[in-house]
Write a protein that holds these residues in place. Structure first.
Motif, PDB file in Angstrom:
ATOM      1  N   THR A 112       0.717  -1.181  -0.022  1.00 42.55           N
ATOM      2  CA  THR A 112       0.022  -0.005  -0.051  1.00 42.55           C
ATOM      3  C   THR A 112       0.906   1.184  -0.153  1.00 42.55           C
ATOM      4  OG1 THR A 112      -1.735   1.227   1.090  1.00 42.55           O
ATOM      5  CG2 THR A 112      -0.213   0.120   2.602  1.00 42.55           C
ATOM      6  N   SER A 113       0.100   1.997  -0.211  1.00 41.67           N
ATOM      7  CA  SER A 113       0.797   3.678  -0.224  1.00 41.67           C
ATOM      8  C   SER A 113      -0.239   4.689   0.720  1.00 41.67           C
ATOM      9  CB  SER A 113       1.231   4.351  -1.524  1.00 41.67           C
ATOM     10  OG  SER A 113       1.759   5.486  -1.573  1.00 41.67           O
ATOM     11  N   SER A 114       0.356   5.611   1.432  1.00 41.79           N
ATOM     12  CA  SER A 114      -0.395   6.462   1.982  1.00 41.79           C
ATOM     13  C   SER A 114       0.244   7.733   2.025  1.00 41.79           C
ATOM     14  CB  SER A 114      -0.456   6.111   3.524  1.00 41.79           C
ATOM     15  OG  SER A 114       0.438   6.061   4.313  1.00 41.79           O
ATOM     16  N   GLY A 115      -0.625   8.865   2.158  1.00 40.48           N
ATOM     17  CA  GLY A 115      -0.267  10.206   2.067  1.00 40.48           C
ATOM     18  C   GLY A 115       0.638  10.668   3.409  1.00 40.48           C
ATOM     19  N   SER A 116       0.466   9.793   4.451  1.00 42.11           N
ATOM     20  CA  SER A 116       1.250  10.500   5.825  1.00 42.11           C
ATOM     21  C   SER A 116       1.877   9.201   6.462  1.00 42.11           C
ATOM     22  CB  SER A 116       0.485  11.249   6.581  1.00 42.11           C
ATOM     23  OG  SER A 116      -0.594  10.701   6.820  1.00 42.11           O
ATOM     24  N   LEU A 117       2.859   9.486   7.602  1.00 44.45           N
ATOM     25  CA  LEU A 117       3.286   8.529   8.321  1.00 44.45           C
ATOM     26  C   LEU A 117       2.245   7.686   8.980  1.00 44.45           C
ATOM     27  CD1 LEU A 117       5.891   6.975   9.207  1.00 44.45           C
ATOM     28  CD2 LEU A 117       6.062   8.603  10.891  1.00 44.45           C
ATOM     29  N   HIS A 118       1.358   8.270   9.535  1.00 38.40           N
ATOM     30  CA  HIS A 118       0.357   7.520  10.115  1.00 38.40           C
ATOM     31  C   HIS A 118      -1.101   7.662   9.579  1.00 38.40           C
ATOM     32  CE1 HIS A 118       3.178   7.421  13.603  1.00 38.40           C
ATOM     33  NE2 HIS A 118       3.552   8.542  13.486  1.00 38.40           N
ATOM     34  N   GLY A 119      -0.898   7.434   8.317  1.00 31.64           N
ATOM     35  CA  GLY A 119      -1.995   7.417   7.360  1.00 31.64           C
ATOM     36  C   GLY A 119      -2.939   6.330   7.358  1.00 31.64           C
ATOM     37  N   GLY A 120      -2.580   5.327   8.026  1.00 26.40           N
ATOM     38  CA  GLY A 120      -3.300   3.992   8.089  1.00 26.40           C
ATOM     39  C   GLY A 120      -2.872   2.931   7.199  1.00 26.40           C
ATOM     40  N   ASN A 121      -1.607   2.961   6.836  1.00 27.28           N
ATOM     41  CA  ASN A 121      -1.022   1.816   6.135  1.00 27.28           C
ATOM     42  C   ASN A 121      -1.231   0.663   6.533  1.00 27.28           C
ATOM     43  OD1 ASN A 121       1.042   2.996   7.274  1.00 27.28           O
ATOM     44  ND2 ASN A 121       2.489   3.384   5.498  1.00 27.28           N
ATOM     45  N   GLU A 122      -0.741   0.213   7.754  1.00 27.39           N
ATOM     46  CA  GLU A 122      -0.669  -0.958   8.431  1.00 27.39           C
ATOM     47  C   GLU A 122      -2.086  -1.560   8.527  1.00 27.39           C
ATOM     48  OE1 GLU A 122       1.765  -0.737  11.939  1.00 27.39           O
ATOM     49  OE2 GLU A 122       3.310  -1.194  10.696  1.00 27.39           O
ATOM     50  N   MET A 123      -3.120  -0.821   8.860  1.00 26.41           N
ATOM     51  CA  MET A 123      -4.282  -1.041   9.044  1.00 26.41           C
ATOM     52  C   MET A 123      -4.958  -1.444   7.688  1.00 26.41           C
ATOM     53  SD  MET A 123      -6.973  -1.930  10.766  1.00 26.41           S
ATOM     54  CE  MET A 123      -6.398  -1.237  12.240  1.00 26.41           C
ATOM     55  N   THR A 124      -4.244  -0.794   6.309  1.00 24.63           N
ATOM     56  CA  THR A 124      -4.815  -1.070   5.015  1.00 24.63           C
ATOM     57  C   THR A 124      -4.389  -2.475   4.709  1.00 24.63           C
ATOM     58  OG1 THR A 124      -5.071   1.255   4.613  1.00 24.63           O
ATOM     59  CG2 THR A 124      -4.627  -0.415   2.685  1.00 24.63           C
ATOM     60  N   LEU A 125      -3.225  -2.682   4.935  1.00 26.45           N
ATOM     61  CA  LEU A 125      -2.581  -3.767   4.693  1.00 26.45           C
ATOM     62  C   LEU A 125      -3.313  -5.071   5.210  1.00 26.45           C
ATOM     63  CD1 LEU A 125       1.307  -3.078   5.212  1.00 26.45           C
ATOM     64  CD2 LEU A 125       0.095  -3.309   2.947  1.00 26.45           C
ATOM     65  N   MET A 126      -3.613  -5.016   6.674  1.00 23.97           N
ATOM     66  CA  MET A 126      -4.553  -5.859   7.418  1.00 23.97           C
ATOM     67  C   MET A 126      -5.735  -6.088   6.964  1.00 23.97           C
ATOM     68  SD  MET A 126      -2.213  -6.825   9.954  1.00 23.97           S
ATOM     69  CE  MET A 126      -3.015  -7.756  11.165  1.00 23.97           C
ATOM     70  N   THR A 127      -6.340  -5.252   6.487  1.00 16.73           N
ATOM     71  CA  THR A 127      -7.748  -5.344   5.941  1.00 16.73           C
ATOM     72  C   THR A 127      -7.691  -5.916   4.555  1.00 16.73           C
ATOM     73  OG1 THR A 127      -7.857  -2.862   5.010  1.00 16.73           O
ATOM     74  CG2 THR A 127      -9.007  -3.402   7.422  1.00 16.73           C
ATOM     75  N   MET A 128      -6.442  -5.597   3.675  1.00 19.62           N
ATOM     76  CA  MET A 128      -6.472  -6.495   2.471  1.00 19.62           C
ATOM     77  C   MET A 128      -6.263  -7.809   2.608  1.00 19.62           C
ATOM     78  SD  MET A 128      -4.636  -3.783  -0.314  1.00 19.62           S
ATOM     79  CE  MET A 128      -3.222  -3.592   0.600  1.00 19.62           C
ATOM     80  N   MET A 129      -5.691  -8.182   3.910  1.00 16.63           N
ATOM     81  CA  MET A 129      -5.905  -9.801   4.246  1.00 16.63           C
ATOM     82  C   MET A 129      -6.720 -10.229   4.370  1.00 16.63           C
ATOM     83  SD  MET A 129      -2.304  -9.608   6.794  1.00 16.63           S
ATOM     84  CE  MET A 129      -0.949  -8.724   6.290  1.00 16.63           C
ATOM     85  N   ILE A 130      -7.696  -9.754   4.955  1.00 16.60           N
ATOM     86  CA  ILE A 130      -9.148 -10.404   5.324  1.00 16.60           C
ATOM     87  C   ILE A 130      -9.657 -11.232   4.208  1.00 16.60           C
ATOM     88  CG2 ILE A 130     -11.244 -10.224   6.374  1.00 16.60           C
ATOM     89  CD1 ILE A 130     -10.127  -7.776   8.094  1.00 16.60           C
ATOM     90  N   PRO A 131     -10.077 -10.738   3.271  1.00 15.67           N
ATOM     91  CA  PRO A 131     -10.728 -11.248   1.980  1.00 15.67           C
ATOM     92  C   PRO A 131      -9.708 -12.551   1.726  1.00 15.67           C
ATOM     93  CG  PRO A 131     -10.254  -9.194   1.225  1.00 15.67           C
ATOM     94  CD  PRO A 131      -9.634  -9.280   2.449  1.00 15.67           C
ATOM     95  N   LEU A 132      -8.420 -12.300   1.455  1.00 16.78           N
ATOM     96  CA  LEU A 132      -7.314 -13.089   0.979  1.00 16.78           C
ATOM     97  C   LEU A 132      -7.385 -14.666   1.918  1.00 16.78           C
ATOM     98  CD1 LEU A 132      -4.649 -11.190  -0.277  1.00 16.78           C
ATOM     99  CD2 LEU A 132      -6.708 -11.736  -1.438  1.00 16.78           C
ATOM    100  N   MET A 133      -7.636 -14.305   3.333  1.00 15.74           N
ATOM    101  CA  MET A 133      -7.546 -15.253   4.254  1.00 15.74           C
ATOM    102  C   MET A 133      -9.025 -16.228   4.205  1.00 15.74           C
ATOM    103  SD  MET A 133      -5.745 -13.299   7.478  1.00 15.74           S
ATOM    104  CE  MET A 133      -5.259 -14.983   8.220  1.00 15.74           C
ATOM    105  N   HIS A 134      -9.979 -15.286   4.131  1.00 12.11           N
ATOM    106  CA  HIS A 134     -11.509 -16.192   3.667  1.00 12.11           C
ATOM    107  C   HIS A 134     -11.206 -17.006   2.535  1.00 12.11           C
ATOM    108  CE1 HIS A 134     -14.670 -14.502   6.413  1.00 12.11           C
ATOM    109  NE2 HIS A 134     -13.610 -13.825   6.600  1.00 12.11           N
ATOM    110  N   HIS A 135     -10.540 -16.663   1.601  1.00 14.00           N
ATOM    111  CA  HIS A 135     -10.165 -17.622   0.318  1.00 14.00           C
ATOM    112  C   HIS A 135      -9.371 -18.823   0.747  1.00 14.00           C
ATOM    113  CE1 HIS A 135     -12.284 -16.208  -3.329  1.00 14.00           C
ATOM    114  NE2 HIS A 135     -12.017 -14.550  -2.879  1.00 14.00           N
ATOM    115  N   GLY A 136      -8.644 -18.634   1.877  1.00 13.35           N
ATOM    116  CA  GLY A 136      -7.682 -19.742   2.401  1.00 13.35           C
ATOM    117  C   GLY A 136      -6.177 -19.622   1.795  1.00 13.35           C
TER     118      GLY A 136
END
Length: 196
Positions: A112-136
Motif C-alpha cells: 500500500t501507499s499512504s499520504g502520511s506516516l500515520h495514514g493507516g497503511n498498516e491497517m490497510t495491509l491488514m484489511t486487505m489480508m482479510i478477504p485473502l484469508m477467507h479464500h484460504g
C-alpha cells in the motif's frame, strides 16, 4: 513456471510503481514470472466506470487471472485505513472462486501507499489480508531479516510493503521502500515455487 499475479489499483502512480518493483522481485527468482493487472475505477454506486480495456498500463484483471496464478500480491492506496473502493469492488466479485476453493493454499502478499506516516497503511495491509484469508490463502510478509525494516525512515512493515508519499508533495519511493517491494516479490515467488 510459477506465475505470480501482481494486482493493484493506483490513482497517483505510487502503487503502480510499487507493483512494478514487486514484479521485478518476482522475476529475480528463476522459474517465476510476474503478471501485472489492475482494476478499473468505480462510481459512487460501485459500478465500473472505465472502458473494458485500459488505454495504457496493465490490463484489467479477470477472475481467470486469479484462478490461474500460483501466488498473488495485491496493492491499493490507503483510504482511511482500508483499501480503495475499486479493489474492494473487485474482491467482492470473487465469491465464485471462494465457492470452488480456487485460491486455497496459494501464497499472497499485500502492499500500500499512504499520504502520511500515520495514514493507516498498516491497517490497510491488514484489511486487505482479510478477504485473502477467507479464500484460504497463505499470507507472506516481510521478516526482520530484511535490513531495511530496521533502518527505514519512510515505509515498510512486516505485514507488507508500504510507501509514504506525503500529503501534499508526492515523495518518490525511497530506496528502502524499493528494496522492500522487491524483497516481498522475491519472497512471494520463492514461497509459491516451494508450495508447487
Amino acid at each position: 513456471m510459477s506465475e505470480i499475479l501482481v494486482l493493484y489499483y493506483s490513482q497517483g502512480g505510487a502503487v503502480r510503481e510499487m507493483a512494478q518493483l514487486i514484479a521485478r522481485g518476482v522475476e529475480s527468482v528463476p522459474g517465476a514470472k510476474a503478471r501485472l493487472r489492475t482494476v478499473p475505477k468505480v462510481s459512487a454506486t460501485c459500478e465500473a466506470t472505465e472502458a473494458e480495456i485500459p488505454a495504457t498500463g496493465a490490463p484489467y484483471a479477470s477472475l481467470q487471472d486469479l484462478e490461474a496464478c500460483s501466488g498473488l500480491a495485491i496493492g491499493s492506496p490507503t483510504r482511511f485505513g482500508n483499501m480503495a473502493a475499486p479493489m474492494k469492488y473487485f474482491l467482492d466479485g470473487t465469491s465464485g472462486l471462494w465457492l470452488k476453493g480456487a485460491l486455497i493454499g496459494k501464497p499472497a502478499a499485500v502492499f500500500t501507499s499512504s499520504g502520511s506516516l500515520h495514514g493507516g497503511n498498516e491497517m490497510t495491509l491488514m484489511t486487505m489480508m482479510i478477504p485473502l484469508m477467507h479464500h484460504g490463502m497463505l499470507m507472506v510478509g516481510l521478516p526482520y531479516s530484511e535490513p531495511q525494516l530496521g533502518t527505514t525512515k519512510t515505509g515498510g512493515t512486516p505485514y507488507g510493503a508500504s510507501h509514504i508519499g506525503g500529503a501534499l508533495d508526492d515523495q518518490p519511493i525511497s530506496e528502502d521502500e524499493k528494496k522492500l517491494c522487491m524483497a516481498l516479490g522475491k519472497r512471494l515467488a520463492e514461497t509459491a515455487l516451494k508450495l508447487q
